[in-house]
Design an enzyme around this catalytic site. Structure first.
Site, mmCIF file in Angstrom:
data_model
loop_
_atom_site.group_PDB
_atom_site.id
_atom_site.type_symbol
_atom_site.label_atom_id
_atom_site.label_comp_id
_atom_site.label_asym_id
_atom_site.label_seq_id
_atom_site.Cartn_x
_atom_site.Cartn_y
_atom_site.Cartn_z
ATOM 1 N N LYS A 32 0.864 -1.181 0.000
ATOM 2 C CA LYS A 32 0.000 0.000 0.000
ATOM 3 C C LYS A 32 0.901 1.231 0.000
ATOM 4 O O LYS A 32 1.932 1.247 0.688
ATOM 5 C CB LYS A 32 -0.890 -0.038 1.245
ATOM 6 C CG LYS A 32 -1.916 1.089 1.321
ATOM 7 C CD LYS A 32 -2.852 0.919 2.520
ATOM 8 C CE LYS A 32 -3.907 2.015 2.585
ATOM 9 N NZ LYS A 32 -4.836 1.858 3.726
ATOM 10 N N SER B 57 -9.868 2.088 2.742
ATOM 11 C CA SER B 57 -8.919 2.808 1.925
ATOM 12 C C SER B 57 -7.909 1.922 1.194
ATOM 13 O O SER B 57 -7.288 2.381 0.232
ATOM 14 C CB SER B 57 -8.149 3.802 2.796
ATOM 15 O OG SER B 57 -7.353 3.121 3.746
ATOM 16 N N SER C 218 -10.159 -0.445 6.876
ATOM 17 C CA SER C 218 -9.558 -0.356 5.546
ATOM 18 C C SER C 218 -8.863 -1.600 5.024
ATOM 19 O O SER C 218 -8.448 -1.622 3.866
ATOM 20 C CB SER C 218 -8.577 0.810 5.496
ATOM 21 O OG SER C 218 -9.298 2.007 5.373
#
Ligand code: GLN
Length: 492
Positions: free
Chosen positions: A79, A154, A178
């Site tokens: 990420k 997210s 997330s």
């Protein structure tokens, strides 16, 4: 081989060890897929082919001389919230579009030390604020199951790369859902560990008392391999816990499902807005667990209504403080021709932060301001303790708690939910972070539009092994985690 991306992590590691293929071949296979398919998914912010191939060659050398660790040569994606030395780390924001990190996050360093190969950095909601990945400066990531839908957020890029087979697994972070919600929207397994289990060092801060990194993958087994790599104490993170780390892979069958007491919170299944098909799929998965010997126990979690308001006070308060470091001076975006220092701060921040991030900074600053601090922030902290207490009471009577991960399946891109509608979609995930507990999402079927549905299991502190083991055994009895989106079936 054209179907290397169909292998599990265990099979990949074994294939590398027995020289059925090299890490260079495996890495090139994924790089080719990314080149061919990612235009349609928009999951990578940065692809690092030279870096990946150099890491692959280094892993191949270790594999040849027999000194390679378990996962050496297996690729992964990070990420874009984890700092990567020499590689852009954007957190999905214009603010950090020009930021090349001078150091590696501990999670990244651990992955490197294990010989994992970094394919690149993946998209996310700006500073991890959001539930759709649409707030990214780099545009919306698409859900591989239906490219007109969001992958969740997210960690939407992390979910999308795995679901489209553009990486075998990925790191994610979970401040209020997330990891679990995008895993749910994309038909994956994702684990949010106990607060303090995975180091936050070099993980760009959103809300520091809630943030926690973890694995996103197809199966519990794949997650266990990544957890074995990234979990553990880190002196560089003062909230990291100095507690022995389980061998998550060795423990995959260690928890007995027979006799396991699964709490079903009455309040969770009566939430307004819980989609009927989501409810049905989750209930079917619980029936399966029951047929494997688990005992379903109805429980009360009386603080359910307080989750959304409490989180949406504490998280923005911490965010407003954490994001004050982006001042246009030290690093990140700087506006053109500032008149004076105040103009520099103001314009750099308003030109580079997106609407959702600005909203959170405003809410958080307000809640923390003198005069409102006691009424909002202190009160929210007290409610937070009550929410934690609620879980501790329940865990005296049950081993794990079952819930949906999200009330719906993936939204359409551009559905333009109001902030409140969006926040209400986090109802099932927020409390876990407020209490610091671990929780996992497992895919348990599809709705009538062929979008995945997820079951969430919440465990007591440090029960990551148990959660992975329960889901692993569920996955030995079902095949939802083996289903692939059409785009994942395409070859490069
Ligand atoms: N959707 C939640 C939010 O917008 C959670 C995000 C997260 O876990 N990073 O804050």
């Amino acid at each position: 081989m054209t179907d290397l991306h169909r292998l599990s992590i265990r099979e990949m590691a074994e294939g590398l060890k027995s020289a059925q293929f090299s890490s260079r071949e495996l890495t090139q296979h994924y790089l080719d897929r990314i080149t061919k398919l990612d235009d349609r998914v928009n999951s990578y912010v940065t692809v690092t082919p030279e870096y990946a191939l150099a890491q692959a060659d280094a892993a191949d050398n270790l594999l040849k001389n027999g000194t390679a660790g378990t996962l050496a040569g297996v690729p992964l994606a990070h990420k874009d919230i984890f700092c990567t030395q020499g590689i852009k780390t954007s957190a999905g924001s214009k603010m950090l579009d020009n930021f090349i990190s001078p150091y590696d996050a501990t999670v990244v360093a651990k992955a490197k030390a294990a010989g994992l190969v970094t394919l690149g950095k993946v998209n996310m909601d700006e500073f991890a604020m959001g539930s759709t990945s649409e707030s990214s400066f780099y545009g919306a990531t698409k859900n591989p199951w239906n490219l007109e839908h969001v992958p969740g957020g997210s960690s939407g890029g992390s979910a999308a790369v795995v679901a489209a087979d553009l990486a075998p697994f990925a790191t994610g972070t979970d401040t209020g859902g997330s990891i679990r919600q995008p895993a749910s929207f994309c038909g994956l397994t994702g684990l949010k560990p106990t607060y303090g289990r995975v180091s936050r060092f070099g993980m760009i801060a959103f809300a520091s008392s809630l943030d926690q990194g973890g694995p996103m993958a197809r199966s519990a087994e794949d997650c266990a391999f990544l957890m074995n790599t990234i979990a553990g104490h880190d002196a560089k993170d003062s909230t990291s816990i100095n507690k022995e780390v389980d061998d998550y892979v060795a423990n995959l069958n260690a928890t007995a499902v027979k006799g396991l007491r699964i709490g079903i919170p009455k309040q969770y299944f009566n939430v307004q807005g819980l989609d009927a098909e989501v409810k049905a799929r989750v209930e079917e998965s619980l029936k399966t667990l029951e047929s494997m010997g688990a005992i379903l126990v109805e429980i009360d979690l009386n603080m359910t209504e307080a989750y959304v308001p409490t989180y949406y006070l504490i998280a923005p308060a911490e965010a407003s403080s954490n994001l004050s470091r982006y001042d246009g001076v030290r690093y990140g975006y700087r506006c053109e021709n500032p008149k004076d220092i105040l103009d520099l701060h103001k314009r750099s921040r308003s030109e580079a932060f997106g609407a959702e991030v600005q909203r959170r900074i405003l809410i958080g600053t307000y809640a923390l301001s003198a005069g409102y601090y006691d009424a909002y922030y202190v009160k929210a902290q007290k409610v937070r303790r009550l929410i934690q207490q609620d879980f501790l009471t329940v865990f005296e009577n049950v081993d794990v708690i079952a819930a949906p991960s999200a009330p719906t399946t993936a939204y359409k891109i551009g559905a333009n939910l109001s902030p409140t509608e969006m926040y209400l979609g986090d109802i099932y995930t927020l409390a876990v972070n407020l209490a610091g507990l671990p929780a996992i999402n497992a895919p348990v079927g599809f709705d009538k539009n062929s979008l995945p549905v997820g079951l969430q299991l919440i465990g007591n502190y440090w029960s990551e092994s148990q959660l992975l083991s329960i889901v692993h055994q569920y996955q030995q009895n079902t095949d939802w985690h083996t289903k692939r989106a059409a785009i994942a079936e395409e070859n490069a």
